[in-house]
Write a protein that holds these residues in place. Structure first.
Motif, PDB file in Angstrom:
ATOM      1  N   LEU A   5       0.848  -1.191   0.000  1.00  0.00           N
ATOM      2  CA  LEU A   5       0.000   0.000   0.000  1.00  0.00           C
ATOM      3  C   LEU A   5       0.883   1.240   0.000  1.00  0.00           C
ATOM      4  O   LEU A   5       1.729   1.412   0.884  1.00  0.00           O
ATOM      5  N   VAL A   6       0.685   2.116  -0.989  1.00  0.00           N
ATOM      6  CA  VAL A   6       1.532   3.294  -1.125  1.00  0.00           C
ATOM      7  C   VAL A   6       0.644   4.538  -1.134  1.00  0.00           C
ATOM      8  O   VAL A   6      -0.180   4.715  -2.031  1.00  0.00           O
ATOM      9  N   PRO A   7       0.792   5.422  -0.146  1.00  0.00           N
ATOM     10  CA  PRO A   7      -0.052   6.634  -0.068  1.00  0.00           C
ATOM     11  C   PRO A   7       0.412   7.714  -1.023  1.00  0.00           C
ATOM     12  O   PRO A   7       1.448   7.601  -1.690  1.00  0.00           O
ATOM     13  N   GLY A   8      -0.357   8.788  -1.081  1.00  0.00           N
ATOM     14  CA  GLY A   8      -0.044   9.914  -1.947  1.00  0.00           C
ATOM     15  C   GLY A   8       0.869  10.918  -1.276  1.00  0.00           C
ATOM     16  O   GLY A   8       1.344  10.726  -0.147  1.00  0.00           O
ATOM     17  N   ILE A   9       1.121  12.016  -1.966  1.00  0.00           N
ATOM     18  CA  ILE A   9       1.994  13.073  -1.455  1.00  0.00           C
ATOM     19  C   ILE A   9       1.472  13.593  -0.117  1.00  0.00           C
ATOM     20  O   ILE A   9       0.295  13.931   0.018  1.00  0.00           O
ATOM     21  N   GLY A  10       2.376  13.644   0.870  1.00  0.00           N
ATOM     22  CA  GLY A  10       2.016  14.173   2.175  1.00  0.00           C
ATOM     23  C   GLY A  10       1.110  13.268   2.980  1.00  0.00           C
ATOM     24  O   GLY A  10       0.694  13.626   4.086  1.00  0.00           O
ATOM     25  N   CYS A  11       0.802  12.127   2.444  1.00  0.00           N
ATOM     26  CA  CYS A  11      -0.108  11.196   3.120  1.00  0.00           C
ATOM     27  C   CYS A  11       0.687  10.102   3.815  1.00  0.00           C
ATOM     28  O   CYS A  11       1.904  10.027   3.702  1.00  0.00           O
ATOM     29  N   ALA A  12      -0.011   9.248   4.557  1.00  0.00           N
ATOM     30  CA  ALA A  12       0.676   8.296   5.416  1.00  0.00           C
ATOM     31  C   ALA A  12      -0.008   6.927   5.371  1.00  0.00           C
ATOM     32  O   ALA A  12      -1.196   6.822   5.033  1.00  0.00           O
ATOM     33  N   PRO A  13       0.730   5.866   5.741  1.00  0.00           N
ATOM     34  CA  PRO A  13       0.162   4.520   5.685  1.00  0.00           C
ATOM     35  C   PRO A  13      -1.095   4.313   6.529  1.00  0.00           C
ATOM     36  O   PRO A  13      -1.928   3.476   6.189  1.00  0.00           O
ATOM     37  N   TRP A  14      -1.243   5.089   7.629  1.00  0.00           N
ATOM     38  CA  TRP A  14      -2.428   4.894   8.471  1.00  0.00           C
ATOM     39  C   TRP A  14      -3.718   5.111   7.685  1.00  0.00           C
ATOM     40  O   TRP A  14      -4.776   4.579   8.056  1.00  0.00           O
ATOM     41  N   PRO A  34       9.334   8.247  -0.298  1.00  0.00           N
ATOM     42  CA  PRO A  34      10.599   8.821   0.168  1.00  0.00           C
ATOM     43  C   PRO A  34      10.411  10.250   0.692  1.00  0.00           C
ATOM     44  O   PRO A  34       9.663  11.040   0.129  1.00  0.00           O
ATOM     45  N   GLY A  35      11.110  10.535   1.805  1.00  0.00           N
ATOM     46  CA  GLY A  35      10.999  11.849   2.416  1.00  0.00           C
ATOM     47  C   GLY A  35       9.756  12.031   3.253  1.00  0.00           C
ATOM     48  O   GLY A  35       9.503  13.124   3.766  1.00  0.00           O
ATOM     49  N   HIS A  36       8.982  10.982   3.418  1.00  0.00           N
ATOM     50  CA  HIS A  36       7.761  10.993   4.215  1.00  0.00           C
ATOM     51  C   HIS A  36       7.949  10.065   5.421  1.00  0.00           C
ATOM     52  O   HIS A  36       8.552   8.993   5.297  1.00  0.00           O
ATOM     53  N   GLY A  37       7.403  10.472   6.562  1.00  0.00           N
ATOM     54  CA  GLY A  37       7.536   9.639   7.745  1.00  0.00           C
ATOM     55  C   GLY A  37       9.007   9.406   8.059  1.00  0.00           C
ATOM     56  O   GLY A  37       9.825  10.324   8.052  1.00  0.00           O
ATOM     57  N   GLU A 138      -9.644  17.609   7.340  1.00  0.00           N
ATOM     58  CA  GLU A 138      -8.722  18.605   7.869  1.00  0.00           C
ATOM     59  C   GLU A 138      -7.460  17.944   8.427  1.00  0.00           C
ATOM     60  O   GLU A 138      -6.357  18.472   8.300  1.00  0.00           O
ATOM     61  N   ARG A 139      -7.630  16.779   9.033  1.00  0.00           N
ATOM     62  CA  ARG A 139      -6.459  16.048   9.553  1.00  0.00           C
ATOM     63  C   ARG A 139      -5.546  15.625   8.408  1.00  0.00           C
ATOM     64  O   ARG A 139      -4.317  15.739   8.508  1.00  0.00           O
ATOM     65  N   VAL A 140      -6.124  15.155   7.333  1.00  0.00           N
ATOM     66  CA  VAL A 140      -5.333  14.730   6.177  1.00  0.00           C
ATOM     67  C   VAL A 140      -4.596  15.922   5.570  1.00  0.00           C
ATOM     68  O   VAL A 140      -3.397  15.848   5.272  1.00  0.00           O
ATOM     69  N   VAL A 141      -5.295  17.033   5.384  1.00  0.00           N
ATOM     70  CA  VAL A 141      -4.665  18.219   4.802  1.00  0.00           C
ATOM     71  C   VAL A 141      -3.551  18.733   5.703  1.00  0.00           C
ATOM     72  O   VAL A 141      -2.471  19.135   5.223  1.00  0.00           O
ATOM     73  N   ALA A 142      -3.763  18.727   7.016  1.00  0.00           N
ATOM     74  CA  ALA A 142      -2.727  19.172   7.943  1.00  0.00           C
ATOM     75  C   ALA A 142      -1.473  18.317   7.808  1.00  0.00           C
ATOM     76  O   ALA A 142      -0.344  18.828   7.864  1.00  0.00           O
ATOM     77  N   GLY A 143      -1.656  17.015   7.623  1.00  0.00           N
ATOM     78  CA  GLY A 143      -0.510  16.138   7.440  1.00  0.00           C
ATOM     79  C   GLY A 143       0.251  16.444   6.166  1.00  0.00           C
ATOM     80  O   GLY A 143       1.492  16.402   6.133  1.00  0.00           O
ATOM     81  N   ILE A 144      -0.468  16.768   5.107  1.00  0.00           N
ATOM     82  CA  ILE A 144       0.183  17.121   3.849  1.00  0.00           C
ATOM     83  C   ILE A 144       1.019  18.382   4.016  1.00  0.00           C
ATOM     84  O   ILE A 144       2.175  18.453   3.581  1.00  0.00           O
ATOM     85  N   LEU A 145       0.450  19.386   4.662  1.00  0.00           N
ATOM     86  CA  LEU A 145       1.147  20.657   4.833  1.00  0.00           C
ATOM     87  C   LEU A 145       2.338  20.541   5.783  1.00  0.00           C
ATOM     88  O   LEU A 145       3.259  21.364   5.725  1.00  0.00           O
ATOM     89  N   ALA A 146       2.329  19.531   6.654  1.00  0.00           N
ATOM     90  CA  ALA A 146       3.422  19.347   7.602  1.00  0.00           C
ATOM     91  C   ALA A 146       4.574  18.533   7.013  1.00  0.00           C
ATOM     92  O   ALA A 146       5.634  18.425   7.631  1.00  0.00           O
ATOM     93  N   THR A 147       4.398  17.967   5.828  1.00  0.00           N
ATOM     94  CA  THR A 147       5.428  17.141   5.209  1.00  0.00           C
ATOM     95  C   THR A 147       6.515  18.029   4.610  1.00  0.00           C
ATOM     96  O   THR A 147       6.253  19.126   4.115  1.00  0.00           O
ATOM     97  N   ASP A 148       7.745  17.542   4.650  1.00  0.00           N
ATOM     98  CA  ASP A 148       8.900  18.274   4.132  1.00  0.00           C
ATOM     99  C   ASP A 148       8.622  18.773   2.712  1.00  0.00           C
ATOM    100  O   ASP A 148       8.408  17.981   1.789  1.00  0.00           O
TER     101      ASP A 148
END
Length: 228
Positions: A5-14, A34-37, A138-148
């Protein structure tokens, strides 16, 4: 068989937690881009380097289920590493196949090069959420914005600039595209390659994260297809 399972940009496996149990008894392997988590970055950040990193982590004979950019990277992986995947599932991956849709996507790539690109990213992702569970959105968007941003910006630009039609036409692995919000014409998509099937969930108001908003519909589309 492994289901990767591979998430999108700024997203996470959860974010796959609502569909992962539906793949039992298969082994489920949830990966970060790469560069995530905790996953180390690649340099340069391109679809090719991301796909090659994923290829190092995905066991041979796996099914890759990629959401959004995870699906686009999966498509590039399938092209660069033929024979590695058993099947490929693209969850609302931005892979337009009509000339108009390809041109529209490419026109958006310029916005990623502007100084206010993060605002554009936020607006794009928030407007893509859909009608279900806005607090989760909103939680998903916040995670995207917090990614490098060094991991996000070049990869987002690469996705928008890509014309996916040659890659789709050249696929040699059975592939399923599950559309929920992106402008991907299922009839044209199927016409590009007889190995590509398509399911349209666009009438469910699922937005761009159908595995979070309508997980049962995603599993109903994907799981029987995997068992064929």
């Amino acid at each position: 068989m492994t289901v990767a399972l591979v998430p999108g940009i700024g997203c996470a496996p959860w974010q796959f937690g609502r569909i992962a149990p539906g793949f039992a008894p298969e082994r489920v392997l949830a990966l970060d881009l790469p560069g995530h988590g905790a996953e180390a970055a690649v340099a340069p950040v391109t679809l090719e380097t991301v796909a090659d990193r994923l290829a190092e982590r995905v066991p041979a004979g796996s099914v890759l289920v990629g959401h959004s950019t995870g699906g686009v990277a999966g498509l590039v992986l399938a092209a660069r590493h033929p024979g590695l995947l058993r099947r490929l599932v693209l969850l609302d991956a931005n892979l337009p196949v009509t000339p108009e849709a390809v041109a529209h996507k490419a026109s958006r790539a310029e916005a990623v090069l502007r100084p206010d690109w993060r605002r554009t990213l936020e607006e794009s992702m928030r407007s893509s959420w859909g009608a279900h569970d806005p607090a989760l959105g909103e939680r998903v968007v916040a995670g995207i914005l917090a990614t490098d941003p060094d991991a996000v910006r070049p990869l987002w630009h690469a996705v928008l600039a890509l014309d996916p039609r040659p890659l789709l036409a050249g696929l040699t692995v059975p592939t399923l595209h599950v559309r929920s919000s992106r402008d991907v014409d299922p009839t044209v998509l199927r016409g590009l390659n007889p190995l590509v099937d398509a399911v349209d969930l666009g009438d469910l108001g699922a937005g761009h994260w159908p595995h979070l908003t309508v997980p049962e519909a995603v599993l109903t589309a994907v799981e029987p297809w995997l068992r064929r």
